[in-house]
Each structure stands twice: as C-alpha cells, then as structure tokens.
Design a protein around this motif. Sequence first.
Motif, PDB file in Angstrom:
ATOM      1  N   ASN A 619      -4.476  15.947 -15.830  1.00 31.57           N
ATOM      2  CA  ASN A 619      -5.255  15.014 -16.659  1.00 31.57           C
ATOM      3  C   ASN A 619      -4.458  14.539 -17.867  1.00 31.57           C
ATOM      4  O   ASN A 619      -4.972  14.450 -18.986  1.00 31.57           O
ATOM      5  CB  ASN A 619      -6.566  15.672 -17.116  1.00 31.57           C
ATOM      6  CG  ASN A 619      -7.312  16.335 -15.966  1.00 31.57           C
ATOM      7  OD1 ASN A 619      -7.390  15.773 -14.860  1.00 31.57           O
ATOM      8  ND2 ASN A 619      -7.842  17.533 -16.203  1.00 31.57           N
ATOM      9  N   ARG A 620      -3.193  14.198 -17.645  1.00 31.61           N
ATOM     10  CA  ARG A 620      -2.317  13.788 -18.725  1.00 31.61           C
ATOM     11  C   ARG A 620      -2.364  12.281 -18.931  1.00 31.61           C
ATOM     12  O   ARG A 620      -2.734  11.524 -18.034  1.00 31.61           O
ATOM     13  CB  ARG A 620      -0.877  14.233 -18.435  1.00 31.61           C
ATOM     14  CG  ARG A 620      -0.720  15.753 -18.351  1.00 31.61           C
ATOM     15  CD  ARG A 620       0.606  16.154 -17.730  1.00 31.61           C
ATOM     16  NE  ARG A 620       1.753  15.692 -18.509  1.00 31.61           N
ATOM     17  CZ  ARG A 620       2.262  16.342 -19.545  1.00 31.61           C
ATOM     18  NH1 ARG A 620       1.725  17.483 -19.929  1.00 31.61           N
ATOM     19  NH2 ARG A 620       3.310  15.865 -20.191  1.00 31.61           N
ATOM     20  N   ASP A 621      -1.969  11.860 -20.093  1.00 32.75           N
ATOM     21  CA  ASP A 621      -1.778  10.446 -20.483  1.00 32.75           C
ATOM     22  C   ASP A 621      -3.091   9.690 -20.691  1.00 32.75           C
ATOM     23  O   ASP A 621      -3.212   8.894 -21.621  1.00 32.75           O
ATOM     24  CB  ASP A 621      -0.913   9.692 -19.457  1.00 32.75           C
ATOM     25  CG  ASP A 621       0.465  10.317 -19.307  1.00 32.75           C
ATOM     26  OD1 ASP A 621       0.905  11.038 -20.236  1.00 32.75           O
ATOM     27  OD2 ASP A 621       1.111  10.098 -18.268  1.00 32.75           O
ATOM     28  N   VAL A 622      -4.058   9.906 -19.810  1.00 32.52           N
ATOM     29  CA  VAL A 622      -5.324   9.172 -19.912  1.00 32.52           C
ATOM     30  C   VAL A 622      -6.469  10.174 -19.911  1.00 32.52           C
ATOM     31  O   VAL A 622      -6.547  11.034 -19.033  1.00 32.52           O
ATOM     32  CB  VAL A 622      -5.490   8.167 -18.749  1.00 32.52           C
ATOM     33  CG1 VAL A 622      -6.855   7.479 -18.820  1.00 32.52           C
ATOM     34  CG2 VAL A 622      -4.372   7.134 -18.759  1.00 32.52           C
ATOM     35  N   ALA A 623      -7.362  10.067 -20.877  1.00 33.30           N
ATOM     36  CA  ALA A 623      -8.496  10.989 -20.963  1.00 33.30           C
ATOM     37  C   ALA A 623      -9.573  10.618 -19.953  1.00 33.30           C
ATOM     38  O   ALA A 623      -9.629   9.483 -19.464  1.00 33.30           O
ATOM     39  CB  ALA A 623      -9.064  10.984 -22.381  1.00 33.30           C
ATOM     40  N   GLY A 624     -10.430  11.596 -19.630  1.00 34.26           N
ATOM     41  CA  GLY A 624     -11.572  11.341 -18.767  1.00 34.26           C
ATOM     42  C   GLY A 624     -11.374  11.730 -17.325  1.00 34.26           C
ATOM     43  O   GLY A 624     -12.308  11.625 -16.524  1.00 34.26           O
ATOM     44  N   ASN A 625     -10.184  12.195 -16.971  1.00 36.51           N
ATOM     45  CA  ASN A 625      -9.922  12.559 -15.576  1.00 36.51           C
ATOM     46  C   ASN A 625     -10.322  14.006 -15.333  1.00 36.51           C
ATOM     47  O   ASN A 625     -10.192  14.867 -16.197  1.00 36.51           O
ATOM     48  CB  ASN A 625      -8.443  12.376 -15.249  1.00 36.51           C
ATOM     49  CG  ASN A 625      -8.178  12.287 -13.754  1.00 36.51           C
ATOM     50  OD1 ASN A 625      -8.380  11.232 -13.175  1.00 36.51           O
ATOM     51  ND2 ASN A 625      -7.736  13.384 -13.154  1.00 36.51           N
ATOM     52  N   THR A 626     -10.827  14.318 -14.131  1.00 34.47           N
ATOM     53  CA  THR A 626     -11.118  15.689 -13.700  1.00 34.47           C
ATOM     54  C   THR A 626     -10.409  15.906 -12.380  1.00 34.47           C
ATOM     55  O   THR A 626     -10.527  15.086 -11.461  1.00 34.47           O
ATOM     56  CB  THR A 626     -12.617  15.923 -13.526  1.00 34.47           C
ATOM     57  OG1 THR A 626     -13.273  15.733 -14.780  1.00 34.47           O
ATOM     58  CG2 THR A 626     -12.892  17.333 -13.017  1.00 34.47           C
ATOM     59  N   THR A 627      -9.658  17.046 -12.321  1.00 38.12           N
ATOM     60  CA  THR A 627      -8.865  17.318 -11.121  1.00 38.12           C
ATOM     61  C   THR A 627      -9.385  18.582 -10.455  1.00 38.12           C
ATOM     62  O   THR A 627      -9.639  19.591 -11.113  1.00 38.12           O
ATOM     63  CB  THR A 627      -7.385  17.503 -11.475  1.00 38.12           C
ATOM     64  OG1 THR A 627      -6.925  16.358 -12.193  1.00 38.12           O
ATOM     65  CG2 THR A 627      -6.545  17.698 -10.233  1.00 38.12           C
ATOM     66  N   ASN A 628      -9.528  18.542  -9.125  1.00 34.80           N
ATOM     67  CA  ASN A 628      -9.829  19.718  -8.310  1.00 34.80           C
ATOM     68  C   ASN A 628      -8.613  20.012  -7.451  1.00 34.80           C
ATOM     69  O   ASN A 628      -8.020  19.084  -6.864  1.00 34.80           O
ATOM     70  CB  ASN A 628     -11.033  19.472  -7.418  1.00 34.80           C
ATOM     71  CG  ASN A 628     -12.338  19.478  -8.191  1.00 34.80           C
ATOM     72  OD1 ASN A 628     -12.471  18.756  -9.175  1.00 34.80           O
ATOM     73  ND2 ASN A 628     -13.314  20.256  -7.732  1.00 34.80           N
ATOM     74  N   VAL A 629      -8.237  21.309  -7.369  1.00 34.46           N
ATOM     75  CA  VAL A 629      -7.103  21.700  -6.528  1.00 34.46           C
ATOM     76  C   VAL A 629      -7.557  22.779  -5.558  1.00 34.46           C
ATOM     77  O   VAL A 629      -8.444  23.574  -5.862  1.00 34.46           O
ATOM     78  CB  VAL A 629      -5.919  22.211  -7.368  1.00 34.46           C
ATOM     79  CG1 VAL A 629      -5.385  21.118  -8.275  1.00 34.46           C
ATOM     80  CG2 VAL A 629      -6.308  23.433  -8.181  1.00 34.46           C
ATOM     81  N   GLY A 630      -6.967  22.786  -4.378  1.00 39.80           N
ATOM     82  CA  GLY A 630      -7.251  23.804  -3.373  1.00 39.80           C
ATOM     83  C   GLY A 630      -7.390  23.192  -1.993  1.00 39.80           C
ATOM     84  O   GLY A 630      -7.984  22.119  -1.883  1.00 39.80           O
ATOM     85  N   PRO A 631      -6.867  23.835  -0.999  1.00 37.89           N
ATOM     86  CA  PRO A 631      -6.110  25.083  -1.058  1.00 37.89           C
ATOM     87  C   PRO A 631      -4.758  24.930  -1.793  1.00 37.89           C
ATOM     88  O   PRO A 631      -4.158  23.870  -1.789  1.00 37.89           O
ATOM     89  CB  PRO A 631      -5.886  25.455   0.402  1.00 37.89           C
ATOM     90  CG  PRO A 631      -6.886  24.657   1.168  1.00 37.89           C
ATOM     91  CD  PRO A 631      -7.071  23.387   0.392  1.00 37.89           C
TER      92      PRO A 631
END
Length: 668
Positions: A619-631
């Motif tokens: 979530n770098r450089d731009v605010a408001g992002n949500t990241t999900n990781v997996g597997p």
Amino acid sequence: MPEIPSVTSVLVTADYRSTSGLPLYGIVTFTPSTLGIADGAVVIPSTVEVRVVDGRLAVALAVSDDPDLAPAGMTYAVTEDFGVGLGQYEITLTADMAPAVELNDVAPWPRPPISDPPPPSAVYVGSVNGRTGAVTLTKSDVGLGAVDNTSDAAKPVSTAAATALAGKQASLPSGSASQFLRGSDKTFVAVTKDDVGLGNVDNTSDAAKPVSTATATALGGKQATLPSGTSSQFLRGSDHTFVSVSKSAVGLDQVDNVADANKPISNATQSALNAKQASLPSGTASQFLRGSDKTFVAVAKADVGLGSVDNTSDAAKPVSTATATALAGKLNLTGGTVSGAVLTSAGGQAGTGSQPLTTVAYVQSREENLITNGSGLLGNNYNFSSFTFDPTVTYAGGGSFRHATFSAVATNDELIPVIPTSTYRLSVHAISSVYAVGAKALLGIAPYDIDGLGITPQNYMKYTGSTDTTLAAQLNPGDTTVQLTNAAGWYNGALNSTNSHFIWYGYVNSKGYTYPNYTYTRRSSTTYKAGGWWASGGISSNTITLNGAWSGPVIPAGTAVRNSTGGSTYKYIAGTNVEIPATWTAYSGYIGGYDTAATGGNNTFPYGTAYVRIVFLLNRDVAGNTTNVGPVSLTSNATTSAIVLRSPNGTAYQITVDNSGVLAATAL
C-alpha cells in the motif's frame, strides 16, 4: 737433552761508607759469566742490579759447584756506582760459601775507600730546564724563587698572619679559681647568684630548707593527726573519730545475720509459691497434660487440629476431590482431546523461548512450504500476526491475510531456517481487495543470522572497487587517523553516510563461532558515527584522516577491514514496485548461493544468513489501498534453468524458469 745443573744461592752483604764514615747511596750491579755444560749446552744467568740504601747491601746470588759447569763456580763482574766514579772488579762464588759471605772477603783486593759525595749545591747534572753542560741548580729552577731559606723556628710572622692576628684578643688578664671572665669588659670577676638569675634563692641544703609560706598555707587545711582505733573500728567522716560499724551504718539494718542455707521463705516468695501448681497427677505414656484442668488425658486427632485427616498410609490414600478435578483437565496417556495451545521449550528457533507442539493442522498448513500457515489452513493469523486473517477473500486454502495500513512494512512471525548454498523459490499470491490506482508493493525476504539478528548492508557489503585490507597499526580510542596496509580503491569522495565507513572482522556469535574474514561481521564504524568518518580527500596514501577522534574500541594491528557501503536490506525477489491489481496475481522469484562479491545482489544470500522472514512492503505511494496475500510459500531446492538476455539499451537480465513453468526476470 742435558740435565739442569745443581744451583744454590749465597747471600752477599756489604757496608759502604765514605772516608768520613757517612753511609753511601748508589747502585751495585752483578753480571754473571756465561756457563757451559759438558755436552755443549750453554747457561746464561741474569744480571742482578741492587740499590744501596743507607750504606747497606744484601743480595742472594746463584752459585754451583756442578763438575759439568765451566768455568767452575760462578763468576760475577761487579760494578759500583756511588756518583763519584765507577768501581769495577770480578768475584767468584762457590757453594761452600753458603749461606752468606761479606763482599770484601771475595773481592780480588780490598776495596779502596770512597770519598764523600759532593754537597747538594755542587752537584752537576747534564741538563736542567733545557740547559746543558755544567748547570748549577738554584731555588728558582725548582719553582721556589720567593722562598726564604729559614728554619721553621726562625720564620717571621707573615703579613697575612699579622693582619689576621691584629683582629684577635691580645691577652687575657689573670683571675682566681672562683672568678669568671665577664663578656662586657673581658675582666675576671666573682659571680654572684644575681648574675645567674637566682637572687632570691637562699643558700641552704635541702634538709635545712624551711617550710615555705605557700606550703604552710596548704598544710593549714589538712588533718593534723588521726586518733588511734581498733581493727574492728573505722574512721567516721563526720568527726574523724574511730567507731565500731553496725549494719545500720551500712544501710542493712533490716538484714538478718543468717547463712543462705538457713534463710526462711520470705513473705513475697511464699505468696508467689501459693499461686503455683502444688503437684501434678500421674498419667500413662499415651496421655498428655490438659491445660484447662491440669489432668492427664488421651489426645485425639481433633485435639491437634487434624480432625478431618484419615489415618491411612500414603500408598493407601485415595485421589482427593481437588486432584481428581485437576486430573480431569489433563490428557490421558492413551489419548484424548486438548483445548488451547500446548507449548514446549524443546528446540525452537532463534529468539523463541517456547513454541507450540506440532498439530495435524500445523503440519498440513506447511505442506511442502517452509512458511507455516502460508495458505491459512489454521483458520487464523498464526505466523502472520501483523495481518488480519480474512476467510472471505481467498485464492486457495483456508483464507488470506489482509493489510490495510498505508506504506506498511510487514513480515511473517517465524524465522525460517535456510541453507544459503541452496536455491529457494518464493511464491506470493496477492490481490488488492480495496484497489487504489498507483499503489505499489515490494515482495521478498529479509535475512537473519543464527542469533536472529537482522542482516544489513553494513554487515557485509563492500564499496565497489575497494581493496579488502588490514590495519597497519593499532587503532585506539581518541586516534584521529587510521593506518591501512592498502587503501587502493577506498571511497575518497564527499562525506557520505554509507561509503565513508569501514567494517572490521573477527565477529563471534552467541554460539562461539568466529566468522571468517571478509564474510560477515557486526563490527561497523556506523555504530559510533552515523554520518561518516572522513571527508573528501580524507585518504592519503594508506592513511585515513578522521573528521573526529575515534570513539570506538581498540582494534589491533593486523585486523581485517573493509570499506563498507549501503544498499537494500531486503531481497525483493518476488516483486519490486509492482501494482497489485484487483484480481488474484501470482508473484515469484528465486534466491540461492552466497553474495561472494559482497555487492548486495538481489538473488543471493549475504554471508551469515541462517534464517529468513518473508517481507511485504504494501500500500505504498497512494493511500486507501488494501492488500490480501495468500497462499505464500517458500520452497527449497527448486529446479530452475536460466538464460541471460541483453536488451537493446545494454541492460542484462537473468531469465529463470522452474519446473512448474513459472518465469522470473532479474536485472543483472
């Protein structure tokens, strides 16, 4: 070889006197003749020179009557020198003359008389002070020209002595035995007691001295005499008379004169005894005295506060209610169900004191993956505590791990052991569950040493082109220069927080292992000054001039050193500044082998690596992002093939492909 002839000695004596009977002084020389032995050998005796003092001569000369000697006996040429001409003649000495002989008795004629030597003033010498011929000596010739020829008794008083004596007392007057010389006028006078400061002293003997006024005054206040008394009386202070002393006089008028053994029981003692137990009744061995009524009774368990205790042996005791309740929560040896985490302190990775026992779900969550719960099969955020477990958004497995923080830096929790000479493949599936255009991410690994300490560029990286070298001289606290053996290629530009530094080797980890030189160390000059240790041009020849006194430890001469530099701590092998879309996307990359060039290569391990963690910059450089990781998976010994391609602009890329067909491109 001829035998040595038999030789003895004869003492030759003489008394030399002048015609007037004065003893003579001079030198007499005895020169022996050469002797021959029958078989042709020659004996050459030594010349003897004797000094005559006060007319006397005594000398031991060698003699022999050996028949093999020729001539027979010993012949000496005699030369006498007494300052009035030389006398010369020969004498023959034989062994039968021993032990002594007078010289006149063996001379060929009676020695002629010798005249008196000339007086000192008529003695002539050959040369005096450089003058030759007949020179008459004067007192000036011996440095005594100013000396008068007078005897000590006839010498006058010298001028200096007369001057010194003029300041002395001419003479002292006569005085009697009772007089003393008075200093004021140097006359003898009788000394009085006033003269010695004793004018008030009376000339009386000690025995005749009267009682002085002061002594009489002091004695006037004393007891004149004491009266007589008997052995049973004592002097009474009030009137100074001897009286008999009674018990009242010493404050004991109430005391009875009886021995201790005969003393009766006092009233107070009797009162105290009246309050005591008169006697104790009898009891049996199993009885004890009861305090309430002072009777002997049998004691029951209730009497000692153990009324609820059963009289059973330890082996016969049943399981108590509390123990049964506690055991009910334990696992039977034959199996059972456990709720909650079960921890063990056995083994464990660096930085952990205890860890959970492995469960079936834990093992399943690993599969062939080195990352526990990488697919979310545990149904929680175990090993991903900085994420939120999200079972609703999933690519495969039990769920994913969500992070909504802007510019987040997150890792998994467990340290993952690795073998740096092996190759590892990192695979991350990711999605922007809340998508903000332009938000970037970096995906990779973070290296750690055997003690669980993170490895940074200052622990191993080398400034490009610099020479690994050693200290030529010991570096001490307070020094302002560093002496290197070879400073070729070391950074010498403007003050730099990464390049104007050095690291030194010999680092020992907590296990006691010393890392080889020029591999891994945690000894860095950045620890003592972050901004850099030398300015532009600070290196001349092999000497670094520091921009301040060295504040680090003593570093011995011969220690290996390296010009360190900066770079990235993390290895972004799966993705660098990737924009994760709103759809599931796979990212992967490889890492393996040591960074032998110490350049911070992205796909090699730094020396010292023992563990890794997966690192996510989200979530770098731009605010408001949500990241999900997996597997998220890390697998070892991945089979890869690689080719190197060069783009038209000259950039080289290493293209790798694993056995599943996944491609990865790494700029070289």
